[in-house]
Scaffold this motif. Structure first.
Motif, PDB file in Angstrom:
ATOM      1  N   GLY A 195       0.727  -1.113   0.026  1.00 47.19           N
ATOM      2  CA  GLY A 195      -0.132   0.450  -0.105  1.00 47.19           C
ATOM      3  C   GLY A 195       0.687   1.575   0.354  1.00 47.19           C
ATOM      4  O   GLY A 195       1.950   1.542  -0.596  1.00 47.19           O
ATOM      5  N   PHE A 242      -1.433   8.052   7.354  1.00 45.34           N
ATOM      6  CA  PHE A 242      -2.495   6.756   7.093  1.00 45.34           C
ATOM      7  C   PHE A 242      -1.541   5.738   6.586  1.00 45.34           C
ATOM      8  O   PHE A 242      -0.510   5.884   5.867  1.00 45.34           O
ATOM      9  CB  PHE A 242      -3.379   7.496   6.190  1.00 45.34           C
ATOM     10  CG  PHE A 242      -4.204   8.539   5.934  1.00 45.34           C
ATOM     11  CD1 PHE A 242      -5.204   8.546   6.671  1.00 45.34           C
ATOM     12  CD2 PHE A 242      -3.720   9.595   5.265  1.00 45.34           C
ATOM     13  CE1 PHE A 242      -6.297   9.308   7.049  1.00 45.34           C
ATOM     14  CE2 PHE A 242      -4.869  10.437   6.624  1.00 45.34           C
ATOM     15  CZ  PHE A 242      -6.239  10.367   6.793  1.00 45.34           C
ATOM     16  N   GLU A 254      -2.444   2.987   4.117  1.00 46.14           N
ATOM     17  CA  GLU A 254      -3.416   1.628   3.277  1.00 46.14           C
ATOM     18  C   GLU A 254      -2.805   0.800   2.378  1.00 46.14           C
ATOM     19  O   GLU A 254      -1.838   0.149   2.660  1.00 46.14           O
ATOM     20  CB  GLU A 254      -3.404   3.111   2.432  1.00 46.14           C
ATOM     21  CG  GLU A 254      -3.305   4.840   2.630  1.00 46.14           C
ATOM     22  CD  GLU A 254      -3.244   5.380   2.028  1.00 46.14           C
ATOM     23  OE1 GLU A 254      -4.231   6.373   2.175  1.00 46.14           O
ATOM     24  OE2 GLU A 254      -3.037   5.781   1.262  1.00 46.14           O
ATOM     25  N   TYR A 265      -8.280   1.592  -1.738  1.00 48.11           N
ATOM     26  CA  TYR A 265      -7.252   1.156  -0.744  1.00 48.11           C
ATOM     27  C   TYR A 265      -8.465   1.638   0.282  1.00 48.11           C
ATOM     28  O   TYR A 265      -9.126   2.666   0.140  1.00 48.11           O
ATOM     29  CB  TYR A 265      -6.020   2.069  -1.543  1.00 48.11           C
ATOM     30  CG  TYR A 265      -6.323   4.130  -1.296  1.00 48.11           C
ATOM     31  CD1 TYR A 265      -6.774   4.271  -0.118  1.00 48.11           C
ATOM     32  CD2 TYR A 265      -6.301   3.515  -2.576  1.00 48.11           C
ATOM     33  CE1 TYR A 265      -6.661   5.722  -0.574  1.00 48.11           C
ATOM     34  CE2 TYR A 265      -6.214   5.281  -2.917  1.00 48.11           C
ATOM     35  CZ  TYR A 265      -6.990   6.725  -1.889  1.00 48.11           C
ATOM     36  OH  TYR A 265      -6.995   7.141  -1.909  1.00 48.11           O
ATOM     37  N   ARG A 266      -7.899   0.937   1.331  1.00 46.66           N
ATOM     38  CA  ARG A 266      -8.457   1.617   2.367  1.00 46.66           C
ATOM     39  C   ARG A 266      -7.694   1.643   3.088  1.00 46.66           C
ATOM     40  O   ARG A 266      -6.328   1.324   3.887  1.00 46.66           O
ATOM     41  CB  ARG A 266      -9.411  -0.136   3.177  1.00 46.66           C
ATOM     42  CG  ARG A 266      -8.062  -1.161   3.975  1.00 46.66           C
ATOM     43  CD  ARG A 266      -9.248  -2.233   4.647  1.00 46.66           C
ATOM     44  NE  ARG A 266      -8.167  -3.519   4.626  1.00 46.66           N
ATOM     45  CZ  ARG A 266      -8.248  -4.879   4.266  1.00 46.66           C
ATOM     46  NH1 ARG A 266      -9.060  -5.073   3.985  1.00 46.66           N
ATOM     47  NH2 ARG A 266      -6.706  -5.557   3.959  1.00 46.66           N
ATOM     48  N   ILE A 267      -8.097   2.291   4.634  1.00 46.88           N
ATOM     49  CA  ILE A 267      -7.199   2.877   5.648  1.00 46.88           C
ATOM     50  C   ILE A 267      -6.653   1.668   6.560  1.00 46.88           C
ATOM     51  O   ILE A 267      -8.202   1.423   7.026  1.00 46.88           O
ATOM     52  CB  ILE A 267      -7.508   4.374   6.310  1.00 46.88           C
ATOM     53  CG1 ILE A 267      -7.948   5.247   5.066  1.00 46.88           C
ATOM     54  CG2 ILE A 267      -6.223   4.604   6.595  1.00 46.88           C
ATOM     55  CD1 ILE A 267      -7.096   5.600   4.286  1.00 46.88           C
ATOM     56  N   GLU A 268      -5.728   1.413   6.886  1.00 45.93           N
ATOM     57  CA  GLU A 268      -6.032   0.755   8.528  1.00 45.93           C
ATOM     58  C   GLU A 268      -5.430   1.004   9.359  1.00 45.93           C
ATOM     59  O   GLU A 268      -5.635   0.720  10.443  1.00 45.93           O
ATOM     60  CB  GLU A 268      -4.697  -0.677   7.655  1.00 45.93           C
ATOM     61  CG  GLU A 268      -4.700  -1.226   6.536  1.00 45.93           C
ATOM     62  CD  GLU A 268      -5.086  -2.483   6.302  1.00 45.93           C
ATOM     63  OE1 GLU A 268      -5.240  -2.766   7.770  1.00 45.93           O
ATOM     64  OE2 GLU A 268      -5.519  -3.195   4.883  1.00 45.93           O
ATOM     65  N   THR A 316      -4.772   5.252  11.191  1.00 45.61           N
ATOM     66  CA  THR A 316      -4.598   6.891  11.380  1.00 45.61           C
ATOM     67  C   THR A 316      -4.737   7.155  12.602  1.00 45.61           C
ATOM     68  O   THR A 316      -5.299   6.522  13.971  1.00 45.61           O
ATOM     69  CB  THR A 316      -5.515   6.679   9.978  1.00 45.61           C
ATOM     70  OG1 THR A 316      -5.516   8.716  10.500  1.00 45.61           O
ATOM     71  CG2 THR A 316      -7.480   6.721  10.832  1.00 45.61           C
ATOM     72  N   ALA A 357     -12.170   3.723   3.959  1.00 44.10           N
ATOM     73  CA  ALA A 357     -12.116   3.361   2.295  1.00 44.10           C
ATOM     74  C   ALA A 357     -12.358   4.957   1.445  1.00 44.10           C
ATOM     75  O   ALA A 357     -12.584   5.505   1.103  1.00 44.10           O
ATOM     76  CB  ALA A 357     -12.128   2.278   1.271  1.00 44.10           C
TER      77      ALA A 357
END
Length: 155
Positions: A60, A71, A73, A86-89, A91, A100
């Protein structure tokens, strides 16, 4: 303080409690726009003024925004030249629970229609702030893709 968000799949872009969708047509072709989004990660700082740091990671990206948001991602989909999502893992954004973003590209005349979907869930104050921030996010998107178009025209 950074915290891990709930992992979501690509379907979250359509089902999230808060969905903000913005679109704009630019003159650059879809394949060049896709490469700028998905492959030239450090280049985001050149055209998206809110992004102060961007670097690729194994699966990512790591992103920092003006104002201090950070972030980590994970790429959910990179289907050239149509979709980059993409998604935020992780933050440091308070109240976020799941997040996302999807960039959808489609031919538009000689250029590209760029659609950005911002999908999120979180505590009530977080959802309210996102809803109130719609106009500002829309301006940031328009400015960013206009700047990206100019950058691609000279590259």
């Amino acid at each position: 303080m950074a915290r891990r968000l709930r992992p979501v799949g690509i379907d979250f872009v359509e089902t999230a409690p808060v969905r903000l969708v913005f679109a704009r047509e630019i003159s650059a072709p879809p394949d060049r726009v896709f490469r700028a989004l998905a492959e030239d990660v450090p280049g985001w700082t050149e055209w998206f003024s809110a992004v102060t740091f961007a670097r690729p990671t194994d699966n990512g990206r790591e992103i920092r925004l003006r104002g201090g948001a950070r972030f980590q991602e994970t790429v959910l989909m990179a289907k050239e030249p149509e979709v980059y999502a993409y998604r935020i893992e992780v933050t440091n954004t308070p109240g976020a629970r799941a997040w996302a973003e999807e960039w959808r590209l489609s031919p538009a005349g000689a250029g590209t229609r760029v659609q950005w979907t911002f999908a999120a869930d979180g505590a009530a104050p977080f959802r309210l702030v996102l809803t109130l921030a719609r106009a500002g996010l829309g301006r940031a998107f328009r400015d960013a893709v206009t700047s990206l178009d100019r950058r691609l025209a000279t590259a």
